[in-house]
Structure formats: structure tokens, C-alpha cells
Design a protein around this motif. Structure first.
Motif, PDB file in Angstrom:
ATOM      1  N   VAL A 194      50.862  21.055  62.547  1.00  0.00           N
ATOM      2  CA  VAL A 194      52.029  21.219  61.491  1.00  0.00           C
ATOM      3  C   VAL A 194      52.864  22.309  62.957  1.00  0.00           C
ATOM      4  O   VAL A 194      53.612  22.116  62.853  1.00  0.00           O
ATOM      5  N   LEU A 195      52.609  23.110  63.788  1.00  0.00           N
ATOM      6  CA  LEU A 195      53.193  23.447  64.763  1.00  0.00           C
ATOM      7  C   LEU A 195      53.119  22.494  66.408  1.00  0.00           C
ATOM      8  O   LEU A 195      52.361  21.799  66.759  1.00  0.00           O
ATOM      9  N   SER A 196      54.154  22.595  66.478  1.00  0.00           N
ATOM     10  CA  SER A 196      54.323  21.331  67.465  1.00  0.00           C
ATOM     11  C   SER A 196      55.443  21.910  68.953  1.00  0.00           C
ATOM     12  O   SER A 196      56.284  22.793  68.526  1.00  0.00           O
ATOM     13  N   PHE A 197      55.872  21.326  69.818  1.00  0.00           N
ATOM     14  CA  PHE A 197      56.054  22.199  71.003  1.00  0.00           C
ATOM     15  C   PHE A 197      57.697  22.537  71.008  1.00  0.00           C
ATOM     16  O   PHE A 197      58.020  20.903  72.189  1.00  0.00           O
ATOM     17  N   GLY A 198      58.830  22.669  70.913  1.00  0.00           N
ATOM     18  CA  GLY A 198      60.361  22.468  71.878  1.00  0.00           C
ATOM     19  C   GLY A 198      60.070  22.907  72.822  1.00  0.00           C
ATOM     20  O   GLY A 198      59.932  24.246  73.923  1.00  0.00           O
ATOM     21  N   ALA A 199      60.030  22.068  74.347  1.00  0.00           N
ATOM     22  CA  ALA A 199      60.207  22.078  75.615  1.00  0.00           C
ATOM     23  C   ALA A 199      60.916  22.530  76.087  1.00  0.00           C
ATOM     24  O   ALA A 199      62.080  23.047  77.819  1.00  0.00           O
ATOM     25  N   GLN A 200      62.500  22.970  75.283  1.00  0.00           N
ATOM     26  CA  GLN A 200      63.709  23.463  75.882  1.00  0.00           C
ATOM     27  C   GLN A 200      63.364  24.653  76.841  1.00  0.00           C
ATOM     28  O   GLN A 200      64.874  24.913  77.326  1.00  0.00           O
ATOM     29  N   ARG A 201      62.535  25.562  76.231  1.00  0.00           N
ATOM     30  CA  ARG A 201      62.975  26.689  76.966  1.00  0.00           C
ATOM     31  C   ARG A 201      61.441  26.824  78.260  1.00  0.00           C
ATOM     32  O   ARG A 201      61.735  28.169  78.754  1.00  0.00           O
ATOM     33  N   MET A 231      62.959  22.013  62.740  1.00  0.00           N
ATOM     34  CA  MET A 231      63.273  22.522  63.591  1.00  0.00           C
ATOM     35  C   MET A 231      64.672  23.868  63.257  1.00  0.00           C
ATOM     36  O   MET A 231      64.698  23.716  62.213  1.00  0.00           O
ATOM     37  N   LYS A 232      65.340  24.793  64.699  1.00  0.00           N
ATOM     38  CA  LYS A 232      65.286  25.807  64.617  1.00  0.00           C
ATOM     39  C   LYS A 232      64.710  26.732  63.674  1.00  0.00           C
ATOM     40  O   LYS A 232      64.933  27.634  63.043  1.00  0.00           O
ATOM     41  N   ILE A 275      58.654  21.864  65.504  1.00  0.00           N
ATOM     42  CA  ILE A 275      58.625  21.984  66.914  1.00  0.00           C
ATOM     43  C   ILE A 275      59.627  24.052  67.305  1.00  0.00           C
ATOM     44  O   ILE A 275      60.579  23.957  66.352  1.00  0.00           O
ATOM     45  N   VAL A 276      58.679  24.484  67.903  1.00  0.00           N
ATOM     46  CA  VAL A 276      59.014  25.815  67.719  1.00  0.00           C
ATOM     47  C   VAL A 276      58.979  26.010  69.293  1.00  0.00           C
ATOM     48  O   VAL A 276      58.206  25.512  70.875  1.00  0.00           O
ATOM     49  N   GLY A 277      60.584  26.680  70.314  1.00  0.00           N
ATOM     50  CA  GLY A 277      61.066  26.924  71.476  1.00  0.00           C
ATOM     51  C   GLY A 277      60.035  28.036  71.877  1.00  0.00           C
ATOM     52  O   GLY A 277      60.055  28.554  71.546  1.00  0.00           O
ATOM     53  N   MET A 287      53.724  32.800  77.584  1.00  0.00           N
ATOM     54  CA  MET A 287      52.275  32.350  77.316  1.00  0.00           C
ATOM     55  C   MET A 287      52.717  33.461  75.889  1.00  0.00           C
ATOM     56  O   MET A 287      51.848  32.740  74.361  1.00  0.00           O
ATOM     57  N   ALA A 288      53.032  34.396  76.287  1.00  0.00           N
ATOM     58  CA  ALA A 288      52.897  35.327  75.005  1.00  0.00           C
ATOM     59  C   ALA A 288      53.635  34.508  73.129  1.00  0.00           C
ATOM     60  O   ALA A 288      52.533  34.679  72.279  1.00  0.00           O
ATOM     61  N   GLN A 289      54.763  34.031  73.078  1.00  0.00           N
ATOM     62  CA  GLN A 289      55.199  33.653  72.231  1.00  0.00           C
ATOM     63  C   GLN A 289      54.331  32.301  71.824  1.00  0.00           C
ATOM     64  O   GLN A 289      53.969  31.451  70.493  1.00  0.00           O
ATOM     65  N   LEU A 290      54.062  31.206  72.866  1.00  0.00           N
ATOM     66  CA  LEU A 290      53.172  29.974  72.071  1.00  0.00           C
ATOM     67  C   LEU A 290      51.547  30.604  71.448  1.00  0.00           C
ATOM     68  O   LEU A 290      51.014  30.232  70.710  1.00  0.00           O
TER      69      LEU A 290
END
Length: 288
Positions: free
Chosen positions: A15-22, A201-202, A229-231, A235-238
Motif C-alpha cells: 500500500v506504501l510506494s515511493f515518490g522519488a521527487q524529493r 498522491m499528494k 506514493i509518498v515523497g 531515512m527518518a521519513q521513510l
């Protein structure tokens, strides 16, 4: 983490995917940190990575490519990138550059980036438009799936999936987005009916939902979507996002309603800027 089917493809994703924008300098993330974050995400089961050539002038794609190439993990992930050009020729040039930065000969998913208006949609579908590039790339095996994204008006994406069998759609699905021009209310039911995978997103509404961080994630995860996706720039955010995703339990309808009432004051143009008519023009892709 809970896994869900990706529309009619049947591909399962957490359910959690990776937004690589950041994972870029602009967000104070170094290249080495970016590589570590990407690999930690894969170690924890995240396999869906979203990027675009317009993110920090290609640096997002470049860093994602380096992370996957350095540790031989390209085959472990699904890459989605985008075209912000509305023409066939311009889009194919963007794809060629994206593949080079990503250090790969194909991507699993290529999408029309941020289609805001019916006029933009018409340009993509016209002779010589961007959709021709997507179809050609798929025929050649350079891409596997065709997608579209939108932040602003769900009716544009509704029209898009009526015109063409898109495999997926990336749309704004934060709790704040539910308050006006709601993709959750207007777009999501029809997309699910058609077997279109929906990526949320967002999720944090450009940080405006940070005071309700866990609730914001839980709200979007609770929707009938394939993944969100979550930007993530640190590492702390991840780790924070992983912890919430691993302990996720769907919100009840009453809990969702109470949360929406709690954040109703955010339904203003200053907060939901991506819902306003002047949010993004073609110039944005040059400026950013």
C-alpha cells in the motif's frame, strides 16, 4: 505491509510506494543519502517507484537510476516515469533521456504528466500528440503500461479513461483533496469499475496535513486504491512511513468523516493550490 492488486494487471504492490521527487539536492538530500534511502525501501518491501524528468531537472531519475544500478536492483522494482510534453516527438525525446538517466532500457510504466484541462487532453490525443509516443513505445517494448496523472479536475481524468484504456492513473487523493474537486468521490469509483489501477498522491497535501501525519496516511490507504506514493527525502521519513504502513488498519466511514470535518478549514485556494486554475502551466516544467 498490506499488498493490493494493481488494477487489471494483477501485479501486487504494498500500500506504501515511493515518490522519488524529493531525493534531490533541492530537498537537502545528498546522492549518497538518496541511494541509501532507495535501497532501504526495497529491503522493506517497497517495489513501486515514481519519478519524472521534470523533477529537479532530471536529478530524481538520475539518482534512482544510480541507486538501482549500483546495487543491481533494477529487476527488483517497478519504475514509473512521465512525459510533460504533449506531442509525440517531444515525448519520445523525453523518454530517451529518462532511460539514460535511469540506466535502463525500459520502464514498467510511462504516463502523461499532470493533464489539467480538456484542451491538454485533446492535444495528447490529437494526431502527432503524446499518446502516439506512448503507444509506439509500448509496441516496441520500451514501456509496459500506459498511464495518466492529474492533480486538479477529476472530470479530465474521467474523460481520459472513457477515451482510452489506461492501465493506471496517478491522482490527488489526500484527505484535503476530498473537500473540493474530489478524485475520491468522482473518479475512483469509475476507475475501479474499469479496472484502472489508481495510485494516490499528494497524501500530505504539500505538507499541510503534517499535523495529522498518521491520520493523513491512514485516510489515503483506506481508499479503494492500488497503492499510494509518498515523497521521502530522509531515512527518518521513510522509517516513519513504513511504521504507519505496517500497522495500518482501515479507517471506518465514521472515522473518515470525523477527520474530514477536522480539516475542513483547509479547503482554500491558498492550501489546495494544485486545484486552482493557475497552479501549473507548461512553464512549470521549465522552472522546476
Amino acid at each position: 505491509m498490506e499488498k493490493r492488486s494493481f488494477g487489471s494487471t494483477g501485479q501486487p504492490f504494498p500500500v506504501l510506494s515511493f515518490g522519488a521527487q524529493r531525493i534531490v539536492d533541492e530537498h537537502q538530500c545528498t546522492e549518497e543519502e538518496a541511494i541509501q534511502i532507495v535501497n532501504r525501501a526495497i529491503d522493506e518491501g517497497i517495489t513501486y517507484f515514481d519519478t519524472a524528468p521534470s523533477y529537479s531537472d532530471g536529478q530524481s531519475e538520475e539518482r534512482l537510476g544510480k541507486a538501482l544500478a549500483r546495487d543491481g536492483r533494477r529487476n527488483d522494482v517497478w519504475i514509473a516515469t512521465k512525459t510533460h510534453d504533449r506531442t509525440r516527438d517531444g515525448s519520445l525525446k523525453l523518454l530517451e533521456a529518462s532511460l539514460k538517466r535511469l540506466q535502463t532500457d525500459h520502464v514498467e510504466e510511462w504516463r502523461l504528466h499532470n493533464i489539467m484541462t480538456m484542451e491538454e487532453l485533446d492535444k495528447c490525443f490529437a494526431k502527432g500528440g503524446a499518446l502516439e509516443a506512448l503507444l509506439e513505445a509500448k509496441e516496441q517494448g520500451i514501456i509496459k503500461h500506459i498511464s495518466i496523472s492529474g492533480h486538479t479536475n477529476p472530470r479530465v481524468q474521467l474523460e481520459a479513461i472513457e477515451r482510452f484504456p489506461f492501465d493506471s492513473a496517478l491522482v490527488a487523493l489526500s484527505a484535503a483533496d476530498h473537500l473540493i474537486y474530489s478524485f475520491a468521490h468522482e473518479f475512483l469509483p469509475k476507475a475501479n469499475e474499469k479496472g484502472v489501477a489508481v495510485i494516490g498522491m499528494k497524501v500530505m497535501a504539500l505538507g499541510k496535513l503534517a499535523p495529522w501525519y498518521e491520520k493523513a496516511l491512514q485516510y489515503t490507504f483506506s481508499l479503494p486504491i492500488s497503492t499510494a506514493i509518498v515523497g521521502m527525502e530522509s531515512m527518518a521519513q521513510l522509517e516513519q512511513n513504513l511504521a504507519i504502513a505496517k500497522s495500518f488498519k482501515p479507517m471506518t466511514e465514521l472515522e473518515q468523516l470525523e477527520f474530514l470535518k477536522e480539516i475542513a478549514h483547509l479547503a482554500t485556494p491558498d492550501v489546495l493550490r494544485w486545484k486552482t486554475t493557475d497552479w501549473v502551466s507548461g512553464e512549470w516544467y521549465v522552472r522546476n
